[in-house]
Design a protein around this motif. Structure first.
Motif, PDB file in Angstrom:
ATOM      1  N   ASN A 101      11.785 -26.919  51.540  1.00  0.00           N
ATOM      2  CA  ASN A 101      11.456 -26.226  50.591  1.00  0.00           C
ATOM      3  C   ASN A 101      12.420 -25.355  49.911  1.00  0.00           C
ATOM      4  O   ASN A 101      12.948 -24.609  50.985  1.00  0.00           O
ATOM      5  CB  ASN A 101      10.240 -25.776  50.941  1.00  0.00           C
ATOM      6  N   HIS A 102      12.663 -25.202  48.641  1.00  0.00           N
ATOM      7  CA  HIS A 102      13.600 -24.130  48.230  1.00  0.00           C
ATOM      8  C   HIS A 102      13.340 -22.622  48.399  1.00  0.00           C
ATOM      9  O   HIS A 102      14.185 -21.991  48.609  1.00  0.00           O
ATOM     10  CB  HIS A 102      13.715 -24.339  46.863  1.00  0.00           C
ATOM     11  N   GLU A 103      11.979 -22.368  48.835  1.00  0.00           N
ATOM     12  CA  GLU A 103      11.824 -21.001  49.067  1.00  0.00           C
ATOM     13  C   GLU A 103      11.951 -20.682  50.582  1.00  0.00           C
ATOM     14  O   GLU A 103      12.439 -19.578  50.959  1.00  0.00           O
ATOM     15  CB  GLU A 103      10.196 -20.574  48.623  1.00  0.00           C
ATOM     16  N   THR A 104      11.789 -21.705  51.284  1.00  0.00           N
ATOM     17  CA  THR A 104      12.142 -21.854  52.737  1.00  0.00           C
ATOM     18  C   THR A 104      13.874 -21.511  52.901  1.00  0.00           C
ATOM     19  O   THR A 104      14.052 -20.446  53.764  1.00  0.00           O
ATOM     20  CB  THR A 104      11.821 -22.888  53.523  1.00  0.00           C
ATOM     21  N   LEU A 105      14.264 -22.055  52.294  1.00  0.00           N
ATOM     22  CA  LEU A 105      16.008 -21.905  52.144  1.00  0.00           C
ATOM     23  C   LEU A 105      16.262 -20.726  51.693  1.00  0.00           C
ATOM     24  O   LEU A 105      16.999 -19.707  52.294  1.00  0.00           O
ATOM     25  CB  LEU A 105      16.641 -22.952  51.398  1.00  0.00           C
ATOM     26  N   ARG A 106      15.626 -20.094  50.665  1.00  0.00           N
ATOM     27  CA  ARG A 106      15.911 -18.698  50.063  1.00  0.00           C
ATOM     28  C   ARG A 106      15.573 -17.598  51.032  1.00  0.00           C
ATOM     29  O   ARG A 106      16.441 -16.794  51.283  1.00  0.00           O
ATOM     30  CB  ARG A 106      15.010 -18.777  48.869  1.00  0.00           C
ATOM     31  N   THR A 107      14.481 -17.708  51.787  1.00  0.00           N
ATOM     32  CA  THR A 107      13.979 -16.999  53.024  1.00  0.00           C
ATOM     33  C   THR A 107      15.195 -16.947  53.963  1.00  0.00           C
ATOM     34  O   THR A 107      15.527 -16.072  54.387  1.00  0.00           O
ATOM     35  CB  THR A 107      12.813 -17.230  53.593  1.00  0.00           C
ATOM     36  N   TRP A 108      15.699 -18.119  54.407  1.00  0.00           N
ATOM     37  CA  TRP A 108      16.705 -18.369  55.533  1.00  0.00           C
ATOM     38  C   TRP A 108      18.044 -17.603  55.052  1.00  0.00           C
ATOM     39  O   TRP A 108      18.628 -16.646  55.768  1.00  0.00           O
ATOM     40  CB  TRP A 108      17.061 -19.456  55.772  1.00  0.00           C
ATOM     41  N   VAL A 109      18.370 -17.691  53.866  1.00  0.00           N
ATOM     42  CA  VAL A 109      19.696 -17.198  53.515  1.00  0.00           C
ATOM     43  C   VAL A 109      19.459 -15.607  53.252  1.00  0.00           C
ATOM     44  O   VAL A 109      20.189 -14.837  53.589  1.00  0.00           O
ATOM     45  CB  VAL A 109      20.038 -17.565  51.861  1.00  0.00           C
ATOM     46  N   ARG A 110      18.210 -15.038  52.722  1.00  0.00           N
ATOM     47  CA  ARG A 110      18.074 -13.762  52.767  1.00  0.00           C
ATOM     48  C   ARG A 110      18.104 -12.998  53.877  1.00  0.00           C
ATOM     49  O   ARG A 110      18.805 -12.078  54.122  1.00  0.00           O
ATOM     50  CB  ARG A 110      16.669 -13.432  51.949  1.00  0.00           C
ATOM     51  N   LYS A 111      17.406 -13.494  55.093  1.00  0.00           N
ATOM     52  CA  LYS A 111      17.503 -12.914  56.597  1.00  0.00           C
ATOM     53  C   LYS A 111      18.781 -13.142  57.031  1.00  0.00           C
ATOM     54  O   LYS A 111      18.979 -11.974  57.676  1.00  0.00           O
ATOM     55  CB  LYS A 111      16.321 -13.964  57.217  1.00  0.00           C
ATOM     56  N   ALA A 112      19.556 -14.051  56.728  1.00  0.00           N
ATOM     57  CA  ALA A 112      21.103 -14.252  57.256  1.00  0.00           C
ATOM     58  C   ALA A 112      21.715 -13.118  56.462  1.00  0.00           C
ATOM     59  O   ALA A 112      22.434 -12.438  57.251  1.00  0.00           O
ATOM     60  CB  ALA A 112      21.714 -15.480  57.101  1.00  0.00           C
ATOM     61  N   GLU A 113      21.610 -12.671  55.232  1.00  0.00           N
ATOM     62  CA  GLU A 113      22.252 -11.799  54.791  1.00  0.00           C
ATOM     63  C   GLU A 113      21.947 -10.270  55.055  1.00  0.00           C
ATOM     64  O   GLU A 113      22.677  -9.506  55.473  1.00  0.00           O
ATOM     65  CB  GLU A 113      21.955 -11.700  53.026  1.00  0.00           C
ATOM     66  N   GLU A 114      20.357 -10.123  55.499  1.00  0.00           N
ATOM     67  CA  GLU A 114      20.174  -8.940  56.044  1.00  0.00           C
ATOM     68  C   GLU A 114      20.715  -8.740  57.402  1.00  0.00           C
ATOM     69  O   GLU A 114      20.966  -7.589  57.885  1.00  0.00           O
ATOM     70  CB  GLU A 114      18.567  -8.853  56.116  1.00  0.00           C
ATOM     71  N   GLY A 115      20.591  -9.755  58.292  1.00  0.00           N
ATOM     72  CA  GLY A 115      21.227  -9.584  59.535  1.00  0.00           C
ATOM     73  C   GLY A 115      22.629  -9.143  59.648  1.00  0.00           C
ATOM     74  O   GLY A 115      23.126  -8.735  60.734  1.00  0.00           O
ATOM     75  N   GLU A 116      23.540  -9.666  58.462  1.00  0.00           N
ATOM     76  CA  GLU A 116      24.896  -9.452  58.494  1.00  0.00           C
ATOM     77  C   GLU A 116      25.140  -7.799  58.139  1.00  0.00           C
ATOM     78  O   GLU A 116      26.076  -7.265  58.684  1.00  0.00           O
ATOM     79  CB  GLU A 116      25.513 -10.246  57.512  1.00  0.00           C
ATOM     80  N   ARG A 117      24.161  -7.008  57.579  1.00  0.00           N
ATOM     81  CA  ARG A 117      24.342  -5.792  57.101  1.00  0.00           C
ATOM     82  C   ARG A 117      23.750  -4.955  58.300  1.00  0.00           C
ATOM     83  O   ARG A 117      22.666  -5.072  58.881  1.00  0.00           O
ATOM     84  CB  ARG A 117      23.582  -5.301  56.205  1.00  0.00           C
ATOM     85  N   PRO A 118      24.723  -4.374  59.168  1.00  0.00           N
ATOM     86  CA  PRO A 118      24.307  -3.700  60.554  1.00  0.00           C
ATOM     87  C   PRO A 118      23.511  -2.651  60.377  1.00  0.00           C
ATOM     88  O   PRO A 118      22.330  -2.204  61.294  1.00  0.00           O
ATOM     89  CB  PRO A 118      25.608  -3.371  61.119  1.00  0.00           C
ATOM     90  N   GLY A 119      23.450  -1.806  59.055  1.00  0.00           N
ATOM     91  CA  GLY A 119      22.645  -0.517  59.108  1.00  0.00           C
ATOM     92  C   GLY A 119      21.114  -1.015  58.569  1.00  0.00           C
ATOM     93  O   GLY A 119      20.194   0.099  58.606  1.00  0.00           O
ATOM     94  N   VAL A 120      20.813  -2.096  58.387  1.00  0.00           N
ATOM     95  CA  VAL A 120      19.490  -2.753  57.832  1.00  0.00           C
ATOM     96  C   VAL A 120      18.366  -2.399  58.889  1.00  0.00           C
ATOM     97  O   VAL A 120      17.427  -1.699  58.570  1.00  0.00           O
ATOM     98  CB  VAL A 120      19.528  -3.983  57.163  1.00  0.00           C
ATOM     99  N   ALA A 121      18.592  -2.734  59.989  1.00  0.00           N
ATOM    100  CA  ALA A 121      17.745  -2.730  61.131  1.00  0.00           C
ATOM    101  C   ALA A 121      17.415  -1.108  61.423  1.00  0.00           C
ATOM    102  O   ALA A 121      16.299  -0.836  61.623  1.00  0.00           O
ATOM    103  CB  ALA A 121      18.005  -3.563  62.333  1.00  0.00           C
ATOM    104  N   ALA A 122      18.383  -0.571  61.614  1.00  0.00           N
ATOM    105  CA  ALA A 122      18.564   0.992  61.788  1.00  0.00           C
ATOM    106  C   ALA A 122      17.710   1.474  60.725  1.00  0.00           C
ATOM    107  O   ALA A 122      16.843   2.459  61.056  1.00  0.00           O
ATOM    108  CB  ALA A 122      19.926   1.408  61.803  1.00  0.00           C
ATOM    109  N   GLU A 123      18.002   1.343  59.514  1.00  0.00           N
ATOM    110  CA  GLU A 123      17.109   2.090  58.340  1.00  0.00           C
ATOM    111  C   GLU A 123      15.673   1.636  58.528  1.00  0.00           C
ATOM    112  O   GLU A 123      14.882   2.579  58.249  1.00  0.00           O
ATOM    113  CB  GLU A 123      17.736   1.557  56.933  1.00  0.00           C
TER     114      GLU A 123
END
Length: 94
Positions: free
Chosen positions: A35-57
């Motif tokens: 599903n395209h929304e599933t893939l979009r979610t995976w991409v978004r989560k991967a991008e968020e995981g690459e930004r180190p400050g996101v989880a801390a914020e």
């Protein structure tokens, strides 16, 4: 409708393909049978995981919200106690 769990390796490969191909996510998802929304979610989560400050914020924001709520409750309790003291002072003649 049931949910389908994809292996982590498949998700990582799908995200890499979606990023590197230059094609729309919907097209890549259709080619992979996802599903395209599933893939979009995976991409978004991967991008968020690459930004180190996101989880801390996010954790910091949650902590601030909790502390603000606690402060509001304490202010309310203090006001109730202040009124109770005034009421008791009237009754006892203080």
């Amino acid at each position: 409708m049931g949910t389908c769990r994809y292996p982590a390796e498949f998700r990582a490969d799908a995200v890499a393909l979606a990023r590197s191909s230059g094609r729309p996510i919907a097209q890549v998802a259709m080619e992979l049978g996802v599903n395209h929304e599933t893939l979009r979610t995976w991409v978004r989560k991967a991008e968020e995981g690459e930004r180190p400050g996101v989880a801390a914020e996010t954790a910091k924001d949650a902590g601030l919200a909790r502390l603000r709520k606690e402060v509001a409750e304490l202010k309310l309790e203090r006001e109730i106690l202040r009124k109770a003291v005034a009421c008791f002072a009237k009754e006892t003649g203080w």
